[in-house]
Motif scaffolding. Structure first.
Motif, PDB file in Angstrom:
ATOM      1  N   ALA A  74       0.907  -1.272  -0.037  1.00 21.01           N
ATOM      2  CA  ALA A  74       0.044   0.000   0.176  1.00 21.01           C
ATOM      3  C   ALA A  74       1.015   1.493  -0.009  1.00 21.01           C
ATOM      4  O   ALA A  74       0.652   2.165  -0.541  1.00 21.01           O
ATOM      5  N   GLN A  75       1.822   1.403   0.620  1.00 22.07           N
ATOM      6  CA  GLN A  75       2.798   2.450   0.746  1.00 22.07           C
ATOM      7  C   GLN A  75       3.745   2.342  -0.660  1.00 22.07           C
ATOM      8  O   GLN A  75       4.098   3.409  -1.115  1.00 22.07           O
ATOM      9  N   ASN A  76       4.196   1.183  -0.846  1.00 22.20           N
ATOM     10  CA  ASN A  76       5.068   0.971  -2.366  1.00 22.20           C
ATOM     11  C   ASN A  76       6.137   1.984  -2.301  1.00 22.20           C
ATOM     12  O   ASN A  76       6.446   2.839  -3.454  1.00 22.20           O
ATOM     13  N   SER A  77       6.841   2.302  -1.230  1.00 14.88           N
ATOM     14  CA  SER A  77       7.913   3.515  -1.455  1.00 14.88           C
ATOM     15  C   SER A  77       9.230   3.143  -0.500  1.00 14.88           C
ATOM     16  O   SER A  77       9.903   3.820  -0.128  1.00 14.88           O
ATOM     17  N   ASP A  78       9.288   1.832   0.106  1.00 16.61           N
ATOM     18  CA  ASP A  78      10.108   1.443   0.951  1.00 16.61           C
ATOM     19  C   ASP A  78      11.624   1.720   0.325  1.00 16.61           C
ATOM     20  O   ASP A  78      12.473   1.973   1.138  1.00 16.61           O
ATOM     21  N   ASP A  79      11.765   1.724  -0.938  1.00 17.45           N
ATOM     22  CA  ASP A  79      13.001   1.724  -1.232  1.00 17.45           C
ATOM     23  C   ASP A  79      13.423   3.167  -1.869  1.00 17.45           C
ATOM     24  O   ASP A  79      14.712   3.499  -2.264  1.00 17.45           O
ATOM     25  N   VAL A  80      12.440   4.030  -1.534  1.00 17.48           N
ATOM     26  CA  VAL A  80      12.679   5.434  -2.315  1.00 17.48           C
ATOM     27  C   VAL A  80      13.995   6.098  -1.311  1.00 17.48           C
ATOM     28  O   VAL A  80      14.737   6.806  -2.043  1.00 17.48           O
ATOM     29  N   PRO A  81      14.277   5.891  -0.113  1.00 15.12           N
ATOM     30  CA  PRO A  81      15.287   6.684   0.454  1.00 15.12           C
ATOM     31  C   PRO A  81      16.405   6.288   0.215  1.00 15.12           C
ATOM     32  O   PRO A  81      17.532   6.833   0.483  1.00 15.12           O
ATOM     33  N   THR A  82      16.586   4.709  -0.076  1.00 12.24           N
ATOM     34  CA  THR A  82      18.132   4.214  -0.372  1.00 12.24           C
ATOM     35  C   THR A  82      18.540   3.873  -1.815  1.00 12.24           C
ATOM     36  O   THR A  82      19.790   3.420  -2.015  1.00 12.24           O
TER      37      THR A  82
END
Length: 504
Positions: free
Chosen positions: A209-217
């Protein structure tokens, strides 16, 4: 589609929008390529095509009071394309970077797109969206001059291959994406849980649902690799709507996009997941302490291809509009004191890759049982007993009135709104008929569509899919066996055995 929009209390979609730059919002009014339209609609004949490299385009000449045109670029492949480890959320991140990255031709300009494009366009809340299936970029121009359109098409073309992903631009947008998605977390999580219940295995279920876990790294190399995998000629569509000469506009599209060649072999086509009907339980619930209070009966079915003819699609839209109007009226008549939007019916054709018909009731604390009883009775009674002639006559009148209002408002629909809808229609291979054309057909056909035909239509919809009763309310957490209580309440609401919920 004609009918009720997704209710405000349930409008929680897994999608993302960019930082404010340019843009507009969507409407329902679109025509398919080459279809004749009446002068009243102020639309010319739509010109569509596909360049030799695979880029699609659509041009809708239209007379209205806007000083400029609506320009949209659609790239197929959103969250669902993030199939490799380390890519979660990067399609959305690329959408953000698109407007603020230097390009190979302007390596020192961190706002290259904005510096050149903003003077030619009107500011608006957003300039892009990313969903599970595509990313869209859209602007509204200040003029219809060919030179301005030429400049903007050049900027969009640069963005398809020439972004440098300079580290400072990437890092700035990482933070923006994370803030945006954090603000959407509650709604996205609620919606994802609903889809997991009524359409397990479908794109919005299998995507986080958030689908953004890899954005920061994620490294610039990983982001760039996804960019080149997604931004390919065959994934791209250009749509232009406004007071333009289609031949001149097509020449500009060909000038900028015709020589574009993919820099690497096309990746293997992977099938988009579809819902698993045998995994849909007859009952589901949520007892989250911070959740909403709503009862829903949802029917999930495969999305059938549109009718082969324009008239066939229009007839299907009108039948759907009539039946949904009649059901919605019966629902609201059972709750005369409820605020608008408390109860209703909604149809979603293909937004998640399948078809959903949902009846809902936003009940107050402690009211879930009456809400379930009311929805079940109406869902079943329409199939068993049908509509009364009075109900059907009222639905006819209201559909005509709705179409009259939409026809009267056609000139107010903005060019960029039509560009969005035209892109969706072309991608789906369907016609989305202008209101004035639908109104003419409705006046011709509706008198001959009987209440019996309406009930038969509803029965076909119910039996084509899988039905589920879902209740969301914090008080359900206190029940020893909430699913069994919900099932018993639903089955006791109806007398016909044919309407009882299937057993798990």
């Amino acid at each position: 589609m004609i009918g009720n929009r997704w209710p405000v209390a349930l409008a929680l979609a897994l999608s993302a929008t960019t930082v404010p730059v340019f843009a507009g919002s969507a409407s329902d009014l679109v025509a398919r390529a080459g279809a004749p339209v009446a002068a009243q609609s102020h639309w010319g004949r739509i010109v569509t095509g596909r360049l030799a490299n695979g880029v699609r385009f659509a041009i809708l000449p239209r007379r209205n009071n806007e000083p400029g045109i609506g320009l949209l670029m659609r790239n197929e492949g959103g969250f669902i394309a993030e199939r490799r480890p380390g890519e979660r959320g990067l399609a959305h991140l690329i959408e953000h970077i698109f407007f603020v990255s230097p390009t190979t031709g302007a390596p020192d300009d961190g706002r290259h797109f904005i510096h050149i494009g903003l003077p030619l366009t009107f500011p608006a809340p957003s300039a892009g969206t990313t969903s599970w299936r595509e990313t869209n970029y859209f602007v509204s121009t200040r003029t219809t001059r060919d030179e301005d359109l030429n400049t903007l098409l050049g900027l969009l073309r640069e963005g398809t291959t020439d972004l440098t992903f300079r580290p400072d631009a990437v890092n700035e947008q990482r933070a923006d994406v994370m803030r945006e998605m954090a603000g959407r977390k509650a709604g996205n999580d609620i919606y994802a849980r609903y889809i997991a219940a009524v359409a397990p295995g479908s794109p919005t279920d299998v995507i986080d649902a958030q689908n953004s876990d890899d954005v920061p790294t994620a490294s610039s190399e990983v982001i760039r690799e996804l960019y080149h995998r997604l931004y390919r000629p065959r994934n791209m569509m250009i749509v232009i709507v406004g007071n333009v000469d289609p031949a001149r506009v097509e020449a500009l599209v060909r000038r900028h996009f015709g020589r574009w060649k993919a820099t690497s072999p096309a990746p293997a086509e992977e099938p988009v997941p579809t819902f698993q009907a045998d995994h849909i339980a007859p009952v589901s619930y949520s007892g989250a302490s911070d959740g909403r209070r709503v009862a829903m009966i949802t029917n999930t079915s495969a999305l059938l291809p549109p009718a082969a003819t324009r008239r066939g699609q229009a007839q299907a839209a009108l039948m759907e509009a009539l039946a949904m109007k009649a059901i919605n009226n019966r629902l609201t008549d059972t709750r005369p004191d409820a605020a608008p939007g408390t109860v209703g019916v909604y149809v979603e054709n293909g937004e998640q890759g399948h078809r959903l018909i949902m009846l809902w009731d936003n009940f107050k604390s402690g009211g879930w049982r009456p809400a379930v009883v009311g929805l079940r009775r109406i869902s079943c009674d329409v199939e068993i007993e049908g509509f009364s002639e009075r109900e059907w006559s009222r639905a006819r009148q209201e559909v005509i009135r709705d179409l009259e209002q939409r026809t009267a408002g056609m000139a107010a629909v903005t060019n960029v709104e039509l560009a969005k809808d035209l892109s969706h229609a072309l991608a789906a291979g369907r016609d989305l008929i202008p209101p004035d054309e639908l109104l003419r057909l409705a006046r011709e056909l509706l008198p001959a569509i009987s209440a019996r035909a309406g009930a038969a239509w509803w029965g076909r919809q119910r039996h084509a899919g899988v039905e589920q009763v879902r209740v969301e309310a914090p008080e359900l957490a206190q029940l020893t066996n909430a699913p069994e209580d919900i099932r018993n309440t639903a089955d006791k609401a109806v007398s016909a055995q044919a309407c009882e919920l299937r057993k798990s």
